[in-house]
Design a protein around this motif. Structure first.
Motif, PDB file in Angstrom:
ATOM      1  N   PRO A 199       1.284 -10.804  -4.763  1.00 45.29           N
ATOM      2  CA  PRO A 199       1.799 -10.031  -3.624  1.00 45.29           C
ATOM      3  C   PRO A 199       2.689  -8.875  -4.068  1.00 45.29           C
ATOM      4  O   PRO A 199       2.694  -7.809  -3.441  1.00 45.29           O
ATOM      5  CB  PRO A 199       2.589 -11.075  -2.826  1.00 45.29           C
ATOM      6  N   GLU A 200       3.428  -9.060  -5.165  1.00 46.09           N
ATOM      7  CA  GLU A 200       4.289  -7.985  -5.668  1.00 46.09           C
ATOM      8  C   GLU A 200       3.458  -6.791  -6.140  1.00 46.09           C
ATOM      9  O   GLU A 200       3.865  -5.640  -5.978  1.00 46.09           O
ATOM     10  CB  GLU A 200       5.160  -8.503  -6.819  1.00 46.09           C
ATOM     11  N   HIS A 201       2.297  -7.071  -6.708  1.00 44.29           N
ATOM     12  CA  HIS A 201       1.422  -5.980  -7.128  1.00 44.29           C
ATOM     13  C   HIS A 201       0.972  -5.150  -5.933  1.00 44.29           C
ATOM     14  O   HIS A 201       0.940  -3.911  -5.996  1.00 44.29           O
ATOM     15  CB  HIS A 201       0.190  -6.542  -7.852  1.00 44.29           C
ATOM     16  N   GLN A 202       0.631  -5.816  -4.847  1.00 44.34           N
ATOM     17  CA  GLN A 202       0.185  -5.076  -3.672  1.00 44.34           C
ATOM     18  C   GLN A 202       1.323  -4.251  -3.073  1.00 44.34           C
ATOM     19  O   GLN A 202       1.114  -3.130  -2.600  1.00 44.34           O
ATOM     20  CB  GLN A 202      -0.383  -6.021  -2.606  1.00 44.34           C
ATOM     21  N   THR A 203       2.528  -4.791  -3.115  1.00 40.00           N
ATOM     22  CA  THR A 203       3.694  -4.034  -2.642  1.00 40.00           C
ATOM     23  C   THR A 203       3.865  -2.764  -3.461  1.00 40.00           C
ATOM     24  O   THR A 203       4.147  -1.686  -2.913  1.00 40.00           O
ATOM     25  CB  THR A 203       4.961  -4.900  -2.741  1.00 40.00           C
ATOM     26  N   LEU A 204       3.692  -2.876  -4.788  1.00 36.64           N
ATOM     27  CA  LEU A 204       3.808  -1.711  -5.653  1.00 36.64           C
ATOM     28  C   LEU A 204       2.705  -0.707  -5.350  1.00 36.64           C
ATOM     29  O   LEU A 204       2.958   0.507  -5.286  1.00 36.64           O
ATOM     30  CB  LEU A 204       3.752  -2.146  -7.114  1.00 36.64           C
ATOM     31  N   ARG A 205       1.467  -1.176  -5.158  1.00 33.60           N
ATOM     32  CA  ARG A 205       0.373  -0.265  -4.805  1.00 33.60           C
ATOM     33  C   ARG A 205       0.686   0.499  -3.520  1.00 33.60           C
ATOM     34  O   ARG A 205       0.450   1.703  -3.423  1.00 33.60           O
ATOM     35  CB  ARG A 205      -0.929  -1.051  -4.625  1.00 33.60           C
ATOM     36  N   ASP A 206       1.205  -0.212  -2.548  1.00 31.27           N
ATOM     37  CA  ASP A 206       1.537   0.429  -1.267  1.00 31.27           C
ATOM     38  C   ASP A 206       2.636   1.472  -1.450  1.00 31.27           C
ATOM     39  O   ASP A 206       2.591   2.553  -0.844  1.00 31.27           O
ATOM     40  CB  ASP A 206       1.975  -0.623  -0.246  1.00 31.27           C
ATOM     41  N   GLN A 207       3.632   1.155  -2.271  1.00 34.21           N
ATOM     42  CA  GLN A 207       4.728   2.096  -2.523  1.00 34.21           C
ATOM     43  C   GLN A 207       4.200   3.367  -3.183  1.00 34.21           C
ATOM     44  O   GLN A 207       4.565   4.485  -2.787  1.00 34.21           O
ATOM     45  CB  GLN A 207       5.792   1.446  -3.414  1.00 34.21           C
ATOM     46  N   THR A 239       1.955  -5.545 -14.289  1.00 37.21           N
ATOM     47  CA  THR A 239       2.606  -4.741 -13.250  1.00 37.21           C
ATOM     48  C   THR A 239       2.549  -3.263 -13.610  1.00 37.21           C
ATOM     49  O   THR A 239       2.293  -2.404 -12.756  1.00 37.21           O
ATOM     50  CB  THR A 239       4.063  -5.191 -13.070  1.00 37.21           C
TER      51      THR A 239
END
Length: 378
Positions: free
Chosen positions: A9-17, A70
């Motif tokens: 989930p942290e990876h997807q948050t970074l992609r969105d950012q 990451t």
């Protein structure tokens, strides 16, 4: 974006950012950067302020202490932009230059420089390639001679990304008679005798500044030796793996973006009584290119995962760099073909991707060099 085996989930948050940053800060303005030949410093500072320049670095200097997976997510997400000059400006700073300070810098060197590097206030470049030495690091001719409390550098570097506008340079030079007796040095912009010989004009990556650097009796303090004297060859070879994973991520990101653009185009473009998507040859060709891209992407993430496990990855990464450097040219060229005449017009994203993709089979280790690295490890 397809899911990988290693996603969190942290990876997807970074992609969105990253996607939000691209939409807000890059895509509306990057045509101007292509014309001027560099990315404005205030944009890079905003990336640093957003916490995107120190993902793998120590928290005491403002980093996030994230792992190689990451960092790969960041590089791939960044490569969803169709402006590769912007992308490489960032990736040289985060994955190709500043890692030398992270891996080999002393506590005093990190205290002096790393916070500003992570904050985007100090932009970095790495000086390895020369007119007669690229992947052949042992062929470097730039020299470093010890003179009391200083080192004196003489030589020329070529094809240096961020070379014109960087503040801090990590420079490889021969420091002894041995073939691999290379050391790394920190050189600040404005040091007497250090100059930009010329800004180089390129076919692609137009918004990244690329330069020839000249070192004419450049005196730097002995404290600017980066890592151990005579061990820079091994530092460079180690960092090549980080660099090549980043370039592979760039290639895979371009493949994905080109396919998305082309699928949209062929579904809308009317020809021969219907959309181009109705032509079987186009559907099948795009399907195969998508299959190859997805397979390469899984290999990319597997290589980054192996880094986190501490494995020797030189052969795998050499395979990856060769594979993705060739694949991105195959994919983008086919996608441009399916755009017809519009694919050759400068205002289109696919034409820009086509120009920018070519160097990914050359820079950071040409395909032929990579395949030799693979073969000699069997």
């Amino acid at each position: 974006m397809q899911i990988t085996l290693y996603d969190t989930p942290e990876h997807q948050t970074l992609r969105d950012q990253v996607a939000r940053f691209l939409a807000r800060e890059v895509e509306p303005h990057a045509d101007k950067w292509e014309e001027q030949g560099f990315v404005p410093r205030e944009v890079l500072r905003r990336m640093g302020q957003a916490g995107l320049f120190g993902l793998m670095y120590e928290s005491e200097y403002g980093g996030a202490e994230a792992d190689a997976l990451t960092n790969l997510v960041f590089a791939e997400a960044l490569s969803q932009s169709t402006y590769a000059g912007f992308i490489i400006t960032v990736l040289v700073h985060t994955d190709m230059a500043s890692p030398h300070l992270h891996h080999a810098g002393s506590a005093a060197q990190k205290e002096k420089y790393l916070r500003k590097v992570i904050a985007g206030e100090t932009i970095t470049a790495v000086g390895i390639t020369e007119p007669g030495a690229g992947s052949d690091v042992a062929g470097i001719r730039t020299t470093a001679r010890r003179d009391g409390d200083h080192w004196v550098l003489n030589g020329t570097k070529m094809f240096i990304t961020n070379g014109v506008h960087a503040d801090l340079y990590f420079v490889a030079a021969k420091s002894g008679p041995g073939k691999r007796e290379v050391s790394m040095f920190i050189v600040e912009k404005g040091t007497p005798g250090f100059s930009v010989g010329r800004a180089l004009k390129k076919t692609g990556w137009l918004s990244s500044d690329t330069a020839e650097l000249v070192f004419d009796n450049v005196r730097i303090p002995a404290a600017n030796l980066l890592g151990e004297e005579g061990k820079g060859f091994y530092s460079v070879m180690k960092n090549f793996q980080t660099e090549r994973i980043a370039l592979a991520a760039m290639a895979v990101g371009h493949c994905t973006r080109a396919l998305d653009l082309t699928l949209d185009y062929v579904r809308q473009r009317q020809a021969f009584g219907g959309p181009l998507w109705d032509q079987q040859v186009i559907r099948q060709r795009l399907s195969m290119l998508d299959a190859k891209t997805r397979a390469a992407r899984q290999f990319l993430y597997h290589c980054a995962w192996r880094v986190t496990q501490g494995h020797d990855i030189v052969q795998d990464v050499s395979m990856l760099k060769a594979l993705t450097g060739e694949l991105v040219n195959e994919v983008v060229s086919a996608c441009q073909q399916f755009h017809g005449g519009m694919g050759y017009i400068r205002e289109t994203a696919i034409e820009r991707l086509w120009r920018d993709a070519r160097v990914l089979a050359i820079g950071g280790g040409a395909t032929e060099v990579m395949l030799e690295e693979v073969a000699k490890r069997y």
